[in-house]
Motif scaffolding. Sequence first.
Motif, PDB file in Angstrom:
ATOM      1  N   UNK A  99      52.864  30.714  52.794  1.00 47.99           N
ATOM      2  CA  UNK A  99      53.471  31.756  51.715  1.00 47.99           C
ATOM      3  C   UNK A  99      52.687  31.856  50.399  1.00 47.99           C
ATOM      4  N   UNK A 100      52.838  33.071  50.020  1.00 48.42           N
ATOM      5  CA  UNK A 100      51.953  33.229  48.698  1.00 48.42           C
ATOM      6  C   UNK A 100      52.614  33.975  47.796  1.00 48.42           C
ATOM      7  N   UNK A 101      52.041  33.926  46.561  1.00 52.96           N
ATOM      8  CA  UNK A 101      52.628  34.518  45.358  1.00 52.96           C
ATOM      9  C   UNK A 101      52.161  35.924  45.519  1.00 52.96           C
ATOM     10  N   UNK A 102      53.073  36.864  44.860  1.00 54.37           N
ATOM     11  CA  UNK A 102      52.802  38.298  44.775  1.00 54.37           C
ATOM     12  C   UNK A 102      51.923  38.687  43.870  1.00 54.37           C
ATOM     13  N   UNK A 162      47.685  40.758  53.558  1.00 55.53           N
ATOM     14  CA  UNK A 162      46.324  40.881  53.488  1.00 55.53           C
ATOM     15  C   UNK A 162      45.628  41.064  54.585  1.00 55.53           C
ATOM     16  N   UNK A 163      46.318  41.191  55.598  1.00 48.10           N
ATOM     17  CA  UNK A 163      45.346  41.581  56.903  1.00 48.10           C
ATOM     18  C   UNK A 163      44.936  42.892  57.077  1.00 48.10           C
ATOM     19  N   UNK A 214      42.712  48.478  45.301  1.00 52.33           N
ATOM     20  CA  UNK A 214      42.809  47.906  46.652  1.00 52.33           C
ATOM     21  C   UNK A 214      41.985  46.520  46.698  1.00 52.33           C
ATOM     22  N   UNK A 215      41.233  46.305  46.191  1.00 55.87           N
ATOM     23  CA  UNK A 215      40.121  45.109  46.601  1.00 55.87           C
ATOM     24  C   UNK A 215      40.655  44.228  45.570  1.00 55.87           C
ATOM     25  N   UNK A 216      41.189  44.563  44.336  1.00 49.66           N
ATOM     26  CA  UNK A 216      41.654  43.678  43.328  1.00 49.66           C
ATOM     27  C   UNK A 216      42.814  42.923  43.856  1.00 49.66           C
ATOM     28  N   UNK A 217      43.668  43.798  44.457  1.00 50.09           N
ATOM     29  CA  UNK A 217      45.041  43.177  45.227  1.00 50.09           C
ATOM     30  C   UNK A 217      44.531  42.121  46.439  1.00 50.09           C
ATOM     31  N   UNK A 218      43.620  42.783  47.218  1.00 51.48           N
ATOM     32  CA  UNK A 218      43.481  41.776  48.301  1.00 51.48           C
ATOM     33  C   UNK A 218      42.684  40.594  47.869  1.00 51.48           C
ATOM     34  N   UNK A 219      41.653  40.690  46.880  1.00 49.09           N
ATOM     35  CA  UNK A 219      41.256  39.640  46.447  1.00 49.09           C
ATOM     36  C   UNK A 219      42.096  38.548  45.962  1.00 49.09           C
ATOM     37  N   UNK A 220      43.246  38.983  45.228  1.00 46.55           N
ATOM     38  CA  UNK A 220      44.138  38.011  44.642  1.00 46.55           C
ATOM     39  C   UNK A 220      44.924  37.275  45.610  1.00 46.55           C
ATOM     40  N   UNK A 221      44.971  37.975  46.888  1.00 43.98           N
ATOM     41  CA  UNK A 221      45.867  37.144  47.814  1.00 43.98           C
ATOM     42  C   UNK A 221      44.633  36.097  48.616  1.00 43.98           C
ATOM     43  N   UNK A 222      43.663  36.463  48.906  1.00 44.38           N
ATOM     44  CA  UNK A 222      42.631  35.717  49.384  1.00 44.38           C
ATOM     45  C   UNK A 222      42.276  34.543  48.483  1.00 44.38           C
ATOM     46  N   UNK A 223      42.121  34.906  47.002  1.00 43.48           N
ATOM     47  CA  UNK A 223      41.557  33.777  46.376  1.00 43.48           C
ATOM     48  C   UNK A 223      42.728  32.509  45.875  1.00 43.48           C
ATOM     49  N   UNK A 249      36.653  37.841  44.599  1.00 46.84           N
ATOM     50  CA  UNK A 249      37.555  36.813  45.109  1.00 46.84           C
ATOM     51  C   UNK A 249      36.734  35.455  44.306  1.00 46.84           C
ATOM     52  N   UNK A 250      35.382  35.584  44.073  1.00 40.43           N
ATOM     53  CA  UNK A 250      34.888  34.567  43.398  1.00 40.43           C
ATOM     54  C   UNK A 250      35.246  34.358  42.000  1.00 40.43           C
ATOM     55  N   UNK A 251      35.368  35.392  41.379  1.00 39.42           N
ATOM     56  CA  UNK A 251      35.948  35.491  40.017  1.00 39.42           C
ATOM     57  C   UNK A 251      37.526  34.846  40.076  1.00 39.42           C
TER      58      UNK A 251
END
Lengths: 288, 288
Positions: free
Chosen positions: B156-159, B180-181, B202-211, B242-244
């Motif tokens: 489970x993740x935070x939004x 994030x799939x 798109x990628x800021x959002x995606x990176x947030x979930x992965x990070x 993601x690293x950031x």
Amino acid sequence: MIIGALEMGGTKMVCAVGDENGNIYDKITVPTTNPKETFKEVIGYFTGKGICALGIGSFGPIDTNKGSKTYGYITSTPKEGWTDCNVVGTFMEALNVPIGFDTDVNAALLGEVYYGGAIGLQNVAYYTIGTGIGAGIMCGGRLLCGVSHTEAGHVLVRRYPGDTYAGKCPFHKDCFEGMASGPAIHERWGAPADELSDRNEVWETEAFYIAQCLVNLILIASPQRIILGGGVMHQMQLFPLIRQQVKEMMTGYVKYKESDDIDTFIVPSQLNDEQGIKGALRLALDAL
Amino acid sequence: MIIGALEMGGTKMVCAVGDENGNIYDKITVPTTNPKETFKEVIGYFTGKGICALGIGSFGPIDTNKGSKTYGYITSTPKEGWTDCNVVGTFMEALNVPIGFDTDVNAALLGEVYYGGAIGLQNVAYYTIGTGIGAGIMCGGRLLCGVSHTEAGHVLVRRYPGDTYAGKCPFHKDCFEGMASGPAIHERWGAPADELSDRNEVWETEAFYIAQCLVNLILIASPQRIILGGGVMHQMQLFPLIRQQVKEMMTGYVKYKESDDIDTFIVPSQLNDEQGIKGALRLALDAL
């Protein structure tokens, strides 16, 4: 066999002598002030007691990597005066016995696995939810440990709907510990946990944070049992709420025999807050 | 030594023969339809090739518990026709060689540890982020496994602030995989990932979930390296984001040598999408 056991907490140290069967013969408490003063009292307690080894479960973060130069140290703790404190070295020099050293929560987990509510199980998680939050995790009979010990009390969590509390963690604000520790409950609701027992919204909120972290742990490590200890968990009304929310959040995705019976899957500690000190006996035995 | 390797995916099966050094000599792809048809083709491929063992990395959930009655089965998958499918039994009967069996992501992790970007490391995590999300985790040289294999793709993740997307997971809606799939990206933004490369949000959002999931894994399992594979991770602009975000979310709380150099800590797979099939060779070797 006379074994020394030490539970190092942020406010107090529990010093005890016991045996390999988990019996505690004698126990005292020493306030945690600064390392010099506190260690002097602790060493004084163990001196002359004839212990063959000492097990230490400590607050952290600590260095448990035996190949490291700072093995046996408390490392980057926010607790004043305790950063870079050489715990194992100090006791080794003073007592000249083998020293076992791990986190307070790994010690508590071992207490449960050897003497408590998880005897014989290979996959177990223990959480303490009190002044701080921490977890010890065992997978396949081994304590889960990567480069460092687990810090599962600081995982990032989703917010309970409508919860606007900022969070109490000095590092992450609204991580698990920041949202669900005893001090977080106190600050959010204006009273300590034990004065809020009849406030249903307090425990629905608390159960939400605990349940989601258990769900994530179940997904990652599929334990056979999860044992919850620490001061906040003395609020027994939390258990049915946590169990209910875990079931709802899992939505049946991961299923295994042990998790099916939720009442024996998520349980309180049965060791009357002695899980940590009994586990420290085990750490001493492992060091022998 | 001629070894068989099989990567069972939801849309296709990769069948290969190779050796103990991770060399792949021959490889074909078979579409995943129903077990009867698909297995017939796969068995046909391996028959007469003289393989001494077969390693299988499979989509799941699967039963990897050797003491279980349903060891070697795909269990409660939502994929039609594949529930309770006896994979190991079928291949054992048809090919009469030792069979290694684990999740597709554990296979990929082994591919990286033995032949890829994590050679010699004992604490490693591999995530695939594509049609689904999954993770293989190694701690102290052992694959992390409790009663069952990890299902870390469903935590489970935070939004992400302002993200109102409902989520794509059929079980949990807005879990990690749900948010994030590849299919989640497609549905949220109205186009597949590879048509959205220049859309920063798109990628800021995606990176947030992965990070956040990497941060929680670092807190729990402190890996020396995290390798990210799968279709979505072909979007290389994700890596710096993601690293950031991992650095920001950790706020310096857990620090160890390997995590300090974030560019070598969180890395893409270097095996050109062969990490799974190469890891399957390793599963075969472990079965011998």
